[in-house]
Each structure stands twice: as structure tokens, then as C-alpha cells.
Design a protein around this motif. Structure first.
Motif, short mmCIF file in Angstrom:
data_model
loop_
_atom_site.label_atom_id
_atom_site.label_comp_id
_atom_site.label_asym_id
_atom_site.label_seq_id
_atom_site.Cartn_x
_atom_site.Cartn_y
_atom_site.Cartn_z
N ARG A 6 0.84 -1.21 0.00
CA ARG A 6 0.00 0.00 0.00
C ARG A 6 0.88 1.26 0.00
NH1 ARG A 6 -5.12 1.92 1.48
NH2 ARG A 6 -5.05 3.88 2.64
N ALA A 7 1.91 1.26 0.86
CA ALA A 7 2.81 2.41 0.93
C ALA A 7 3.54 2.61 -0.40
CB ALA A 7 3.82 2.23 2.07
N ALA A 8 3.94 1.51 -1.03
CA ALA A 8 4.63 1.61 -2.32
C ALA A 8 3.71 2.18 -3.39
CB ALA A 8 5.16 0.23 -2.74
N ILE A 9 2.45 1.76 -3.36
CA ILE A 9 1.47 2.27 -4.33
C ILE A 9 1.24 3.76 -4.13
CG2 ILE A 9 -0.97 2.20 -5.00
CD1 ILE A 9 -0.84 -0.87 -4.33
N LEU A 10 1.06 4.18 -2.88
CA LEU A 10 0.82 5.59 -2.60
C LEU A 10 2.01 6.44 -3.01
CD1 LEU A 10 -0.97 5.37 0.89
CD2 LEU A 10 -2.02 5.74 -1.35
N ALA A 11 3.23 5.97 -2.72
CA ALA A 11 4.44 6.72 -3.09
C ALA A 11 4.58 6.80 -4.61
CB ALA A 11 5.66 6.06 -2.47
N SER A 26 -1.89 6.48 -15.58
CA SER A 26 -2.83 5.36 -15.53
C SER A 26 -2.56 4.51 -14.29
CB SER A 26 -2.69 4.49 -16.77
OG SER A 26 -1.43 3.83 -16.76
N LEU A 27 -3.59 3.78 -13.88
CA LEU A 27 -3.42 2.86 -12.75
C LEU A 27 -2.42 1.76 -13.10
CD1 LEU A 27 -7.07 2.59 -11.39
CD2 LEU A 27 -5.13 3.72 -10.31
N ALA A 28 -2.40 1.34 -14.36
CA ALA A 28 -1.44 0.31 -14.78
C ALA A 28 0.00 0.82 -14.62
CB ALA A 28 -1.70 -0.08 -16.23
N ARG A 29 0.21 2.06 -14.97
CA ARG A 29 1.57 2.65 -14.82
C ARG A 29 1.95 2.77 -13.35
NH1 ARG A 29 2.98 8.52 -16.97
NH2 ARG A 29 5.20 8.53 -16.54
N ILE A 30 0.98 3.11 -12.51
CA ILE A 30 1.25 3.19 -11.07
C ILE A 30 1.61 1.82 -10.52
CG2 ILE A 30 0.19 3.64 -8.81
CD1 ILE A 30 -1.48 5.86 -10.28
N THR A 40 -3.42 -6.45 -7.62
CA THR A 40 -3.17 -5.97 -6.25
C THR A 40 -3.60 -4.52 -6.12
OG1 THR A 40 -1.35 -7.51 -5.91
CG2 THR A 40 -1.38 -5.56 -4.51
N LEU A 41 -3.23 -3.70 -7.09
CA LEU A 41 -3.60 -2.29 -7.04
C LEU A 41 -5.12 -2.11 -7.10
CD1 LEU A 41 -1.91 0.75 -8.43
CD2 LEU A 41 -4.26 0.42 -9.08
N PHE A 42 -5.77 -2.82 -8.05
CA PHE A 42 -7.22 -2.66 -8.19
C PHE A 42 -7.98 -3.19 -6.98
CE2 PHE A 42 -6.19 -2.45 -12.83
CZ PHE A 42 -6.69 -1.17 -13.03
N LYS A 43 -7.40 -4.17 -6.31
CA LYS A 43 -8.05 -4.70 -5.10
C LYS A 43 -8.10 -3.64 -4.01
CE LYS A 43 -7.68 -8.52 -1.84
NZ LYS A 43 -6.88 -9.67 -1.41
N GLN A 44 -7.03 -2.88 -3.87
CA GLN A 44 -6.98 -1.83 -2.84
C GLN A 44 -7.61 -0.53 -3.32
OE1 GLN A 44 -3.74 -1.19 -0.27
NE2 GLN A 44 -2.87 -3.23 -0.53
N PHE A 45 -7.39 -0.20 -4.59
CA PHE A 45 -7.86 1.08 -5.13
C PHE A 45 -8.54 0.84 -6.48
CE2 PHE A 45 -3.87 1.83 -2.79
CZ PHE A 45 -4.38 2.56 -1.71
N PRO A 46 -9.85 0.63 -6.48
CA PRO A 46 -10.53 0.30 -7.74
C PRO A 46 -10.56 1.45 -8.76
CG PRO A 46 -12.10 0.44 -5.92
CD PRO A 46 -10.73 0.57 -5.34
N THR A 47 -10.37 2.69 -8.29
CA THR A 47 -10.37 3.83 -9.20
C THR A 47 -9.21 4.77 -8.86
OG1 THR A 47 -11.75 5.23 -7.80
CG2 THR A 47 -12.89 3.76 -9.35
N LYS A 48 -8.87 5.60 -9.81
CA LYS A 48 -7.83 6.59 -9.58
C LYS A 48 -8.26 7.59 -8.50
CE LYS A 48 -6.47 8.62 -13.36
NZ LYS A 48 -5.78 9.26 -14.51
N ALA A 49 -9.56 7.92 -8.49
CA ALA A 49 -10.08 8.83 -7.48
C ALA A 49 -9.93 8.23 -6.08
CB ALA A 49 -11.54 9.16 -7.76
N ALA A 50 -10.19 6.94 -5.93
CA ALA A 50 -10.03 6.28 -4.62
C ALA A 50 -8.57 6.31 -4.19
CB ALA A 50 -10.54 4.84 -4.70
N LEU A 51 -7.68 6.14 -5.14
CA LEU A 51 -6.25 6.20 -4.84
C LEU A 51 -5.85 7.61 -4.39
CD1 LEU A 51 -3.40 5.06 -4.77
CD2 LEU A 51 -3.30 5.29 -7.25
N PHE A 52 -6.34 8.62 -5.09
CA PHE A 52 -6.01 9.99 -4.69
C PHE A 52 -6.58 10.31 -3.31
CE2 PHE A 52 -6.40 14.58 -4.50
CZ PHE A 52 -5.12 14.96 -4.87
N ASP A 53 -7.80 9.86 -3.04
CA ASP A 53 -8.40 10.06 -1.71
C ASP A 53 -7.52 9.45 -0.62
OD1 ASP A 53 -10.51 11.34 -2.92
OD2 ASP A 53 -11.96 9.73 -2.58
N ALA A 54 -6.98 8.28 -0.90
CA ALA A 54 -6.11 7.61 0.08
C ALA A 54 -4.82 8.39 0.29
CB ALA A 54 -5.79 6.19 -0.38
#
Length: 195
Positions: A6-11, A26-30, A40-54
Motif C-alpha cells: 500500500r505504501a509503495a502504491i501511494l508513493a 494510468s493505474l497500470a503505470r502506477i 493488487t492495485l485494483f483490489k486496494q484502489f478500484p479507481t484513480k479517485a479512490a487512490l487519490f483520496d487515500a
């Protein structure tokens, strides 16, 4: 392991959003930059907006230091503790980058500004406002408008510690200067709001 991913994805997301923009990342690039699978990314953050919120929520999260909440009965000590906590938040690695992302993308993605405000700044601001209201009830301050008082206090600190970092890449005041900025903000509040 899940927390590390999760920390690696956020960074990775923060770095890519800053380098390429929110829309162009893109989420794929992240996932690739974070070294995790797309699943793994989509399981934690299904959308880019959800990722930004996190990212916003994590950036503004106040660590539980184990110290008791500031006493509403001792205004100087309470405001000093709150001021130092605010400095810690504003000077966290990535906070300037987060604001730059929001400012750059705001015209096309106003929801980023809404997320930054409602999930980041507003909860912290409201905690300061509640403290000042409690100080008023405790009799250690006369604060008729806690919202205005919180705006004044936090503004005095952020105007020196944080806002210049958005425009000046080498803005790094000495710890003693930051300490003085907090102390002067506290003294100004006491002079204005003492009973």
C-alpha cells in the motif's frame, strides 16, 4: 506485506501524479512503478479517485504520539502543541507535492480540490476549532468565533512554514525560525483571546 505494498502504491502514485499529471497517469503505470500487480492495485484502489483520496487521507493523518490531547485550560501549552503538530503535518515529505498536484489539476478535476479540502485540511481545521471552543468553555480564552480564530492561528503558521514552498524550491527555514513562528502565533492568539 499488505501495508508495504500500500505504501509503495501511494508513493508511486504521488510521484507519477506530480511528474505526469493526474489525468496522464494510468493505474497500470502506477502498479508498474510500485512493483505490484494490477490486480493488487485494483483490489486496494478500484479507481484513480479512490487512490487519490487515500493519498490525501494518509498525508493529513495525525500520528498518535501517545501524548494526551492538549488541555483546554492551558491555552499557551495547548496552542503550542497544536502549532507544532501543524508544522509536522505541513513539512511532511510529499505534502508540497500533494498541493502542487491539486493546484495543477484543479481546472480539469475539481474533485481533487474537494478531496484535499474535505478529507485532509478540513478535519484538522475542525479539530483546532473544537479545541478553541473548549478553551472558551473552560474560561482560558474568550473565543466567540472558533472558526475565525482557528483560521487566524493556522494561517499565521502556514504562511511562514508552508506556502512559500509552493513557489520557492529552496525554502527551508531553520528549526529555530519555525519555533519562533509558532511561538509568535501563540502569543498573538493569547493577546487577542485572553479572557
Amino acid at each position: 506485506m499488505a501495508e508495504e505494498k500500500r505504501a509503495a502504491i501511494l508513493a508511486a502514485a504521488t510521484g507519477l501524479f506530480l511528474a505526469s499529471g493526474y489525468d496522464s497517469t494510468s493505474l497500470a503505470r502506477i502498479a508498474e512503478a510500485a512493483g505490484v500487480s494490477k490486480a493488487t492495485l485494483f483490489k486496494q484502489f478500484p479507481t484513480k479517485a479512490a487512490l487519490f483520496d487515500a493519498i490525501v487521507t494518509e498525508s493529513w493523518r495525525v500520528e498518535d504520539s501517545g501524548a494526551p490531547d492538549p488541555s483546554a485550560e492551558d491555552l499557551r501549552a495547548g496552542l503550542t502543541a497544536i502549532g507544532h503538530r501543524y508544522v509536522e503535518l505541513l513539512t511532511r515529505p510529499g505534502m508540497t507535492a500533494l498541493f502542487r498536484i491539486v493546484i495543477a489539476e484543479l481546472p480539469r478535476f475539481p474533485e481533487l480540490g474537494e478531496a484535499q479540502f474535505s478529507q485532509g485540511k478540513l478535519p484538522y481545521f475542525e479539530s483546532v476549532s473544537r479545541y478553541l471552543a473548549a478553551a472558551h468553555v473552560a474560561g482560558s480564552a474568550t473565543v466567540e468565533d472558533p472558526t475565525l480564530a482557528a483560521t487566524q492561528f493556522l494561517g499565521m503558521i502556514s504562511n511562514f512554514v508552508f506556502w512559500p514552498t509552493l513557489l520557492l524550491t529552496d525554502w527551508a527555514p531553520e528549526p529555530s525560525a519555525i519555533e519562533r513562528a509558532v511561538a509568535e502565533a501563540v502569543e498573538t492568539m493569547i493577546a487577542r483571546y485572553r479572557p
